[in-house]
Design an enzyme around this catalytic site. Structure first.
Site: not given
Ligand code: XBP
Length: 258
Positions: A12, A14, A57
């Site tokens: 993953d 973020d 989004k």
């Molecule tokens: C985490 C998310 C992402 C980020 C924001 O993704 O939910 O939506 O919070 O990024 P993961 P975007 O933990 O799966 O890496 O605005 O590009 O969606």
């Protein structure tokens, strides 16, 4: 017990590779709202509630529909959200370029070690490809992008985490069964997504997710650990190890039921 060989690690992004939600994405969203002349401000408390919804989004829409009492939505709400998210992504990329979002402890070490051990590497993230790509370029070097056989990101699938879609897509692109892979996640929803795809999952919590329910995780740690700073085991058995290395991953993989 597994009788398959560990062949690939799926990360993953973020919160797992970098602790970037509160200090990165949240800041970028607020800058986009400011640029759009909106009086919206997501403080940490609101943002941690909004993290219930994956996808930038989708998170904006959730805020409009569930948090705002009075908002004169434009006729083209989809277009409004899309433009706002594009602006947010531009601000987030600028934050990455500034070096403000380093990798978490142990991430670079483990990725290099895994590659040297011949393990394949993949990304499975709800964020956009450009966000994941720049993070790797900035933190590991442009040449390291090729280390990742698969970068499954964002809208490549219809249903975002906790749906299993992004992990099923990553497995399909890897051409590997779940039994030969291991996932790194930081949230309960990410765990649900990976487990629904049949994947053994290692959790490294962060301040926003420490209290979440990680039932079904192979092990829950506070971080991957470095030689000078070992991890803290919050759930599961690390067998005396103090950092996550390929040897520990192979043992976790063998000892996990599915
Ligand atoms: C985490 C998310 C992402 C980020 C924001 O993704 O939910 O939506 O919070 O990024 P993961 P975007 O933990 O799966 O890496 O605005 O590009 O969606």
């Amino acid at each position: 017990m597994k009788n398959t060989e560990l062949k690939a690690l799926i990360f993953d992004v973020d919160g797992t590779l970098t602790d970037n939600e509160v200090h990165g994405h949240r800041v970028a969203f607020n800058l986009a709202f400011r640029d759009a002349g909106l009086d919206w401000f997501w403080d940490v408390e609101i943002y941690e509630r909004l993290l219930e919804v994956f996808g930038g989004k989708e998170r904006i829409r959730y805020y409009i529909e569930d948090f705002l009492t009075h908002f004169n939505a434009p006729g083209d709400l989809d277009g409004f959200i899309l433009d706002l998210h594009k602006s947010k992504t531009a601000h987030y990329l600028a934050l990455l370029k500034s070096g403000a979002l380093p990798l978490r402890p142990g991430v670079a070490r483990l990725i290099r070690e895994a590659r040297a051990a011949g393990l394949r590497l993949a990304i499975a993230s709800t964020t956009t490809f450009e966000n994941a790509e720049l993070l790797i370029k900035m933190s590991l070097g442009e040449e390291c992008l090729d280390w990742f056989d698969v970068m499954a990101c964002g809208d490549v699938v219809a249903n975002k985490k906790p749906a299993p879609d992004i992990y099923l897509y990553a497995l399909e692109q890897l051409g590997l069964p779940a039994a030969e892979c291991l996932v790194f996640e930081d949230t309960e929803a990410g765990l649900v997504s990976a487990r629904a795809a049949g994947l053994t999952t290692l959790i490294t919590v962060n301040e926003s997710t420490r209290e979440q329910d990680f039932s079904g995780a192979a092990i829950v740690l506070d971080q991957l650990g470095e030689p000078e700073q070992g991890f803290e085991v919050l759930q599961g058995d690390a067998g005396g190890a103090t950092l996550v290395d390929v040897e520990l991953l192979r043992r976790i993989h063998l000892e996990s039921a599915t």
